[in-house]
Design an enzyme around this catalytic site. Structure first.
Site, PDB file in Angstrom:
ATOM      1  N   ARG A 142       0.800  -1.234   0.000  1.00 49.27           N
ATOM      2  CA  ARG A 142       0.000   0.000   0.000  1.00 49.27           C
ATOM      3  C   ARG A 142       0.825   1.273   0.000  1.00 49.27           C
ATOM      4  NH1 ARG A 142      -2.512  -3.595   3.329  1.00 49.27           N
ATOM      5  NH2 ARG A 142      -4.175  -4.641   2.196  1.00 49.27           N
ATOM      6  N   THR A 263      -4.272  -8.428  13.745  1.00 46.53           N
ATOM      7  CA  THR A 263      -3.156  -7.812  13.030  1.00 46.53           C
ATOM      8  C   THR A 263      -3.463  -6.383  12.590  1.00 46.53           C
ATOM      9  OG1 THR A 263      -3.965  -9.006  11.093  1.00 46.53           O
ATOM     10  CG2 THR A 263      -2.073  -9.920  12.235  1.00 46.53           C
ATOM     11  N   ASP A 328     -14.969 -12.215  10.755  1.00 51.55           N
ATOM     12  CA  ASP A 328     -13.855 -11.573  10.062  1.00 51.55           C
ATOM     13  C   ASP A 328     -14.106 -10.083   9.899  1.00 51.55           C
ATOM     14  OD1 ASP A 328     -11.410 -11.314   8.691  1.00 51.55           O
ATOM     15  OD2 ASP A 328     -12.316 -11.753   6.761  1.00 51.55           O
ATOM     16  N   LYS A 355     -15.483  -3.014   8.423  1.00 53.96           N
ATOM     17  CA  LYS A 355     -16.148  -4.101   7.712  1.00 53.96           C
ATOM     18  C   LYS A 355     -17.559  -4.387   8.219  1.00 53.96           C
ATOM     19  CE  LYS A 355     -12.699  -7.427   5.976  1.00 53.96           C
ATOM     20  NZ  LYS A 355     -12.302  -8.843   6.138  1.00 53.96           N
ATOM     21  N   ASN A 414     -14.210  -2.331   2.801  1.00 55.10           N
ATOM     22  CA  ASN A 414     -12.949  -2.990   3.095  1.00 55.10           C
ATOM     23  C   ASN A 414     -11.845  -1.945   3.192  1.00 55.10           C
ATOM     24  OD1 ASN A 414     -10.648  -5.017   2.950  1.00 55.10           O
ATOM     25  ND2 ASN A 414     -12.385  -6.389   2.709  1.00 55.10           N
ATOM     26  N   CYS A 628      -7.908 -18.618  -4.962  1.00 52.32           N
ATOM     27  CA  CYS A 628      -6.973 -18.089  -5.960  1.00 52.32           C
ATOM     28  C   CYS A 628      -7.517 -18.216  -7.379  1.00 52.32           C
ATOM     29  CB  CYS A 628      -5.624 -18.793  -5.861  1.00 52.32           C
ATOM     30  SG  CYS A 628      -4.732 -18.479  -4.323  1.00 52.32           S
TER      31      CYS A 628
END
Length: 698
Positions: A142, A263, A328, A355, A414, A628
């Protein structure tokens, strides 16, 4: 009906719905700016963009007025620069004294002439490509911090590197990771407060304990470290804050084995007057509350805003937005500091749209709750009480039933940047819904659980949840919101064609700029929301624009490149141009670069497989591939190919790719020792079987 049978029946339509949404030795650095005084002075001039959020308050508001709502339609390209990246670009460029510093994926730094776009230097920290799988959400970065002649960047593999701002030569480097046995990553931009370079980390889904660390900007010496959640209770707690937090976790869950989470991978802002920095903390790990803390508890300091003394690292106060996080619901989204009038009184506040779908206003002097109102539909809580606690809906914590979490783990908002205009008094940010269904995983027993069907457990994810055990019923959307933080209500909105749109820039020219998932940069009237200008980008945009001035001209810059966790598998544009920096000015005449069309192959056919293996292959695919590559043949593929549209030779020889294959050098995991040859045959059956199932019948 057994859970296994229910999962098998639900997996195919649920996956289909989910996917359809979606260099040299050290040198001495020159001691030129910026420093704290110049960053504070720049709030009024707007000449530079010296800090991640423009100013210490993170407003992303430019006071420049050369480009306005009256003339924005005359914007033209001034220059463009190829970042040579096919993965996600999430960086906010920094501009200081005519030089731009911007990062691409894999933490590569580019220094450019901000007027012409000419490269001055680049620096590649040479992140080991095999570490890519440890980054839950793409190999993004970022941006950098710039302070007193140095450029600071965090590398994906957890190093903090100081570079000479003029030459790009390395000055010092520090390993920021406390435990190399854990899959920590760094994707966020460092910040410099009171001469300390401060960096957090990511990795909660994989099982880490969150913390932030401060290093002396001149020498790189560690000054302090603050953990966000408590560690092993058999060991002494680092400080009183951790001892307090431990009382809110149940040790029967052995939360320290999974790290706990929390985190700090994105937002950090600073109030020099109060000498307080504020951080947003992340989700719990595993996601399922009962799995990490069986007796319940708030689990401090997950999903919280925390105030810290930036010189000492001492905890000052916290406000927890989602106690006992179960979905989450990170609080790592942009924090913005402002002074606003509430009930006739000027208040020093933090504004936040995390969120969980609620917009918060909190007193930044003491952490006291002022107000919260949902900015998207929510179904996990009906609101917040006068003490600032959510009024939860019981079904949201069901032990044995699937729950359509609204918003889901992708969030109502987000990491995509929010801005605030003191001229309009409005906050501007992208809101969204990406439907997901969650169900507590009865088979998840301990950290490191890896059973077929557990989401991405084959590469280390630990959610403690099943995803889409039933088909979600909510609808996807993406929109730009203008939000009144005083009245706690929407002022206007613009509906986009898809979720996962970029962050915002607001300006004194009565403008709001935003990049979009469908590959445009747009300008809106800040007061009304009217679309005033737009330009194609050649790729979906997820980062936020900036503005600065060189030689009397105002510029608008955006670093564009599709990706992020949603953008790995989904797309909303038909172009796939590599990551590019675009810079605009009034009457700019530069030519746009050539755009690259997304190449979608034919639907996979001809791979021989045993239909009896499809069911087991489904579970294995969910555990190793789905986040993915998406669902075969249904998704168009994001910045990673969809396996339903590759040449059949790839799938016929799948073992040669999953076992230390040629794409490991580009970030693909090596599944040697994790999958067997028989497992690969089952995955092949699922891939071709799914393509056959969706193929139009003649």
């Amino acid at each position: 009906m057994t859970l296994m049978l229910a999962f098998r029946r639900a997996t195919m339509p649920s996956l289909l719905l989910l996917s359809s949404l979606f260099t040299a030795g050290p040198v001495m650095a020159d001691q030129a700016g910026p420093d704290e005084a110049s960053i504070l002075a720049n709030r009024d001039s707007g000449k530079d963009w010296p800090s991640h959020g423009f100013d210490y308050a993170g407003t992303r508001f430019s006071p420049l007025t050369q480009i306005t709502s009256k003339n924005v339609d005359k914007l033209g390209l001034a220059w463009s620069y190829d970042l040579k990246s096919t993965r996600g670009i999430e960086a906010t460029p920094i501009v200081v004294d005519g030089t731009m510093y911007v990062t691409a994926s894999w933490s590569v730094v580019h220094a450019l002439d901000a007027k012409t776009g000419k490269q001055l230097w680049s620096y590649d920290p040479k992140v080991p490509r095999e570490k890519a799988y440890q980054a839950c959400c793409d190999v993004v970065n970022r941006g950098v911090a710039v302070y007193k002649g140095k450029v600071f960047v965090g590398s994906l593999d957890g190093r903090l590197v100081a570079l000479d701002a003029k030459s790009g030569k390395k000055v010092w480097e520090k390993d920021t990771i406390v435990d190399r046995s854990r899959p920590y990553t760094v994707t966020g931009a460092p910040r410099v407060f009171r001469g300390n370079v401060i960096i957090g980390n990511g990795g909660a889904e994989f099982g880490v304990r969150g913390y932030i660390t401060a290093y002396d900007a001149e020498t790189g010496k560690q000054k302090w470290r603050w953990f966000t959640v408590p560690g092993d209770p058999a060991k002494p707690y680092e400080n009183d804050a951790m001892a307090k937090a431990a009382k809110t976790w149940d040790p029967k869950g052995k939360y320290w084995e999974s790290g706990g989470g929390g985190t700090v991978w994105n937002s950090m802002v600073f109030d020099p007057e109060l000498n307080l920095m504020y951080i947003g903390t992340g989700n719990g790990t595993p996601w399922a509350h009962r799995k990490r803390s069986p007796a319940g508890g708030d689990n401090l300091y997950l999903a919280s805003i925390v105030a810290i003394n930036p010189e000492t690292g001492d905890y000052v106060w916290h406000y927890q937005e989602t106690p006992g996080d179960n979905w989450d619901y990170t609080s790592t989204q942009d924090l913005i500091l402002a002074d606003i009038k509430i009930d006739g009184k000027l208040r020093k506040v933090i504004m936040h749209a995390p969120k969980n779908g609620f917009f918060f206003v909190v007193d930044r002097t003491n952490g006291k709750f002022i107000s919260a109102q949902n900015f998207v539909d929510v179904n996990w809580a009906t609101g917040y009480d006068k003490d600032g606690r959510p009024i939860e809906i019981a079904e949201a914590r069901s032990e044995d039933k699937p729950f359509d979490a609204i918003p889901g783990p992708f969030g109502g908002h987000n990491w995509h940047s929010m801005s605030y205009s003191p001229k309009t008094g409005l906050a501007y940010f992208p809101a969204q819904n990406i439907p997901l269904n969650l169900m507590e995983d009865k088979n998840w027993k301990e950290h490191g659980s890896n059973k077929p069907g557990q989401p991405m457990s084959g590469i280390g994810w630990n959610t403690g949840m099943l995803i889409n055990a039933e088909t979600p019923s909510s609808k996807p959307f993406g929109r730009l919101l203008a939000w009144d933080p005083v009245k706690q209500q929407e002022r206007w909105r613009y509906e986009h064609v898809a979720p996962w749109n970029g962050g915002t820039l607001s300006t004194a020219g009565n403008l709001v700029f935003q990049g979009t998932a469908d590959a445009r940069l747009m300008a809106f009237d800040a007061g009304s929301g009217d679309v005033l200008w737009q330009s194609p980008m050649g790729t979906g945009v997820i980062a936020a624009p900036i503005s600065y001035q060189v030689d009397g001209e105002q510029y608008i810059t955006i670093a564009a490149g599709w990706g992020g966790v949603f953008g790995q598998t989904q797309r909303a544009s038909e172009t796939a141009t590599p990551g590019t920096v675009y810079t605009f000015k009034l009457n700019g005449k530069a030519k746009m670069p050539e755009f690259t069309q997304h190449q979608l192959g034919n639907l996979l056919t001809g791979v021989k497989y045993d239909p009896a293996l499809v069911e087991e292959g489904t579970y294995l695919y969910v555990s190793n591939c789905v986040f993915c590559h998406g669902v075969p043949g249904v998704d168009k593929g994001g910045n990673i190919p969809n396996l339903g549209y590759v040449d059949k030779s790839f799938i016929e020889n799948l073992d040669k790719f999953v076992f230390n294959g040629p794409f490991v050098s580009r970030g693909m995991p090596d599944f040697t020792g994790k999958l067997s040859a028989e497992d690969v045959e089952k995955i092949k059956a699922f891939i071709q079987g799914t393509a056959d199932a969706i193929r139009p019948k003649k």
